[in-house]
Design a protein around this motif. Sequence first.
Motif, PDB file in Angstrom:
ATOM      1  N   GLY A  47       0.816  -1.216   0.000  1.00 48.69           N
ATOM      2  CA  GLY A  47       0.000   0.000   0.000  1.00 48.69           C
ATOM      3  C   GLY A  47       0.843   1.257   0.000  1.00 48.69           C
ATOM      4  O   GLY A  47       0.583   2.200  -0.750  1.00 48.69           O
ATOM      5  N   VAL A  48       1.877   1.264   0.825  1.00 48.33           N
ATOM      6  CA  VAL A  48       2.783   2.419   0.877  1.00 48.33           C
ATOM      7  C   VAL A  48       3.498   2.590  -0.462  1.00 48.33           C
ATOM      8  O   VAL A  48       3.668   3.708  -0.959  1.00 48.33           O
ATOM      9  CB  VAL A  48       3.794   2.265   2.039  1.00 48.33           C
ATOM     10  N   ALA A  60      -0.027   6.523  -2.857  1.00 51.70           N
ATOM     11  CA  ALA A  60      -1.318   7.207  -2.956  1.00 51.70           C
ATOM     12  C   ALA A  60      -2.184   6.842  -1.765  1.00 51.70           C
ATOM     13  O   ALA A  60      -2.265   5.671  -1.396  1.00 51.70           O
ATOM     14  CB  ALA A  60      -2.017   6.818  -4.254  1.00 51.70           C
ATOM     15  N   GLY A  61      -2.825   7.820  -1.164  1.00 52.95           N
ATOM     16  CA  GLY A  61      -3.799   7.562  -0.114  1.00 52.95           C
ATOM     17  C   GLY A  61      -3.208   7.201   1.232  1.00 52.95           C
ATOM     18  O   GLY A  61      -2.004   7.256   1.454  1.00 52.95           O
ATOM     19  N   GLY A  62      -4.111   6.823   2.130  1.00 54.37           N
ATOM     20  CA  GLY A  62      -3.731   6.449   3.477  1.00 54.37           C
ATOM     21  C   GLY A  62      -3.633   4.947   3.626  1.00 54.37           C
ATOM     22  O   GLY A  62      -4.422   4.207   3.043  1.00 54.37           O
ATOM     23  N   ASP A  68      -7.122   3.823   1.862  1.00 59.79           N
ATOM     24  CA  ASP A  68      -8.083   4.837   1.437  1.00 59.79           C
ATOM     25  C   ASP A  68      -7.433   5.740   0.402  1.00 59.79           C
ATOM     26  O   ASP A  68      -6.223   5.694   0.197  1.00 59.79           O
ATOM     27  CB  ASP A  68      -8.654   5.626   2.622  1.00 59.79           C
ATOM     28  N   CYS A  69      -8.260   6.541  -0.260  1.00 60.55           N
ATOM     29  CA  CYS A  69      -7.751   7.422  -1.310  1.00 60.55           C
ATOM     30  C   CYS A  69      -7.687   8.873  -0.852  1.00 60.55           C
ATOM     31  O   CYS A  69      -7.705   9.791  -1.669  1.00 60.55           O
ATOM     32  CB  CYS A  69      -8.572   7.270  -2.593  1.00 60.55           C
ATOM     33  N   GLY A  70      -7.569   9.077   0.455  1.00 59.33           N
ATOM     34  CA  GLY A  70      -7.373  10.419   0.988  1.00 59.33           C
ATOM     35  C   GLY A  70      -5.922  10.852   0.812  1.00 59.33           C
ATOM     36  O   GLY A  70      -5.191  10.286  -0.010  1.00 59.33           O
ATOM     37  N   PRO A  71      -5.477  11.830   1.591  1.00 54.94           N
ATOM     38  CA  PRO A  71      -4.081  12.289   1.510  1.00 54.94           C
ATOM     39  C   PRO A  71      -3.116  11.149   1.827  1.00 54.94           C
ATOM     40  O   PRO A  71      -3.445  10.231   2.573  1.00 54.94           O
ATOM     41  CB  PRO A  71      -3.984  13.388   2.569  1.00 54.94           C
ATOM     42  N   VAL A  72      -1.910  11.236   1.287  1.00 50.58           N
ATOM     43  CA  VAL A  72      -0.880  10.220   1.548  1.00 50.58           C
ATOM     44  C   VAL A  72      -0.458  10.348   3.010  1.00 50.58           C
ATOM     45  O   VAL A  72      -0.047  11.417   3.460  1.00 50.58           O
ATOM     46  CB  VAL A  72       0.340  10.401   0.604  1.00 50.58           C
TER      47      VAL A  72
END
Length: 188
Positions: free
Chosen positions: A159-160, A164-166, A179-183
């Motif tokens: 994921g990291v 992209a995203g959290g 999630d697709c919020g801020p990194v």
Amino acid sequence: MSDQNAFSRRGLLGAFAGMAAISAAPSFASTPAVLTGAGNIRTIKLYNSRTSERLDSVYWVEGEYIPEVLDEINYIFRDWRQNEMRAVDVRTIDIMAAAARMMETDEAYTLLSGYRSPNTNTMLRRSNRGVARNSYHTRAMAADLRLSSRSVQNMYDAGVACGAGGVGRYYRSNFVHFDCGPVRTWRG
């Protein structure tokens, strides 16, 4: 669309996937890393542990999301407690697909939590201090996932690597949040 038509469309897309894997991938120099990692043909495998529903499908081909498959994803991601559904942000699905490709797994993600209605989120907050008040789950932008063939650390690392995203790792509960919020990253 009838089930028979959906099945034949999926069969055609599956054949497309096999042919496209052989062809060279185009350059995506200006595309975020997560999309490059997801591929020209993007697939998703899901198993909802609460409802026992499954999905194994191509959801994107050569720049086009497939609306019928997105509808199926939205249904599997629904808040099963309230039977409420929202359109899942496709960026979350892309992160999941890219991470699965990086982990080189064919296993379906076990979806522990997708969309949560505000009522469900409030109820969960009362019994679990780890549930965020303004959770991305309430915006259909998040998924809590598990793979039996990969560790929490493996999933977190993938994921990291998407950039992209959290990405949150929950060792004690054995799941990873995408999630697709801020990194950002965290440990729960």
